[in-house]
Design an enzyme around this catalytic site. Structure first.
Site, PDB file in Angstrom:
ATOM      1  CB  CYS A  34       4.348 -65.864 -22.640  1.00 37.41           C
ATOM      2  SG  CYS A  34       2.551 -65.893 -22.489  1.00 37.41           S
ATOM      3  CG  ASP A  36       1.540 -62.993 -20.858  1.00 39.78           C
ATOM      4  OD1 ASP A  36       2.427 -62.732 -20.040  1.00 39.78           O
ATOM      5  OD2 ASP A  36       1.520 -62.562 -22.017  1.00 39.78           O
ATOM      6  CB  CYS A  59       1.732 -59.453 -24.401  1.00 35.96           C
ATOM      7  SG  CYS A  59       0.534 -60.479 -25.270  1.00 35.96           S
ATOM      8  CB  CYS A 103      -1.956 -63.222 -27.249  1.00 37.62           C
ATOM      9  SG  CYS A 103      -0.161 -63.196 -27.453  1.00 37.62           S
TER      10      CYS A 103
HETATM   11 FE1  FES Z   1       1.779 -64.658 -24.005  1.00 40.75          FE
HETATM   12 FE2  FES Z   1       0.783 -62.664 -25.316  1.00 40.75          FE
HETATM   13  S1  FES Z   1       2.876 -63.201 -25.162  1.00 40.75           S
HETATM   14  S2  FES Z   1      -0.274 -64.027 -24.022  1.00 40.75           S
END
Ligand code: FES
Length: 132
Positions: A34, A36, A59, A103
């Site tokens: 993702c 992040d 997120c 996450c």
């Molecule tokens: Fe990747 Fe939450 S969608 S850390």
């Protein structure tokens, strides 16, 4: 996909957001799928985590997981913090949707990396993030 009410409350009002100028342990982890990123800053004294802060570019689940993780590990020994699993974080959030479990892994991996950097004698501040 449903978030718990507790997660939404923590996401709207996260604790321990920001950098810790006198941190002596830093862990940067990123999620390859993702994109992040979580930066975790710890101040460790006499084997106790006396302060913890984070900056999360991610997120709602990652931000809430970071907040919960920093709250849990403050005041704990390094070994107790290392024992924190992403399952513990998920429980503290009253659950996460299956596709958001990664996450919470970001937070537990950041703790492990920060402590590893601390033990190796580097604060980790200048390292690239580790992808998990
Ligand atoms: Fe990747 Fe939450 S969608 S850390």
């Amino acid at each position: 996909m449903a978030y718990s009410q507790k997660l939404m409350e923590i996401f709207r009002n996260p604790k321990n957001v920001g950098e810790l100028p006198d941190a002596n342990a830093v862990g940067r982890v990123g999620n390859a799928s993702c994109g992040d990123i979580l930066e975790l800053y710890l101040k460790i004294e006499n084997n106790i985590i006396v302060d913890a802060k984070f900056r999360t570019f991610g997120c709602a689940s990652a931000i809430a997981s970071s907040s919960v993780a920093t709250e849990i590990i403050k005041g704990k020994t390094v070994e107790e913090a290392l024992a924190l699993t992403n399952d513990d974080i998920v429980k503290e959030l009253d659950g996460l949707p299956a596709q958001k479990i990664h996450c919470s892994v970001l937070a537990s991996e950041a703790i492990a990396l920060a402590i590893q950097n601390y033990r190796e004698g580097t604060d980790g501040a200048s390292q690239e993030e580790k992808m998990v």
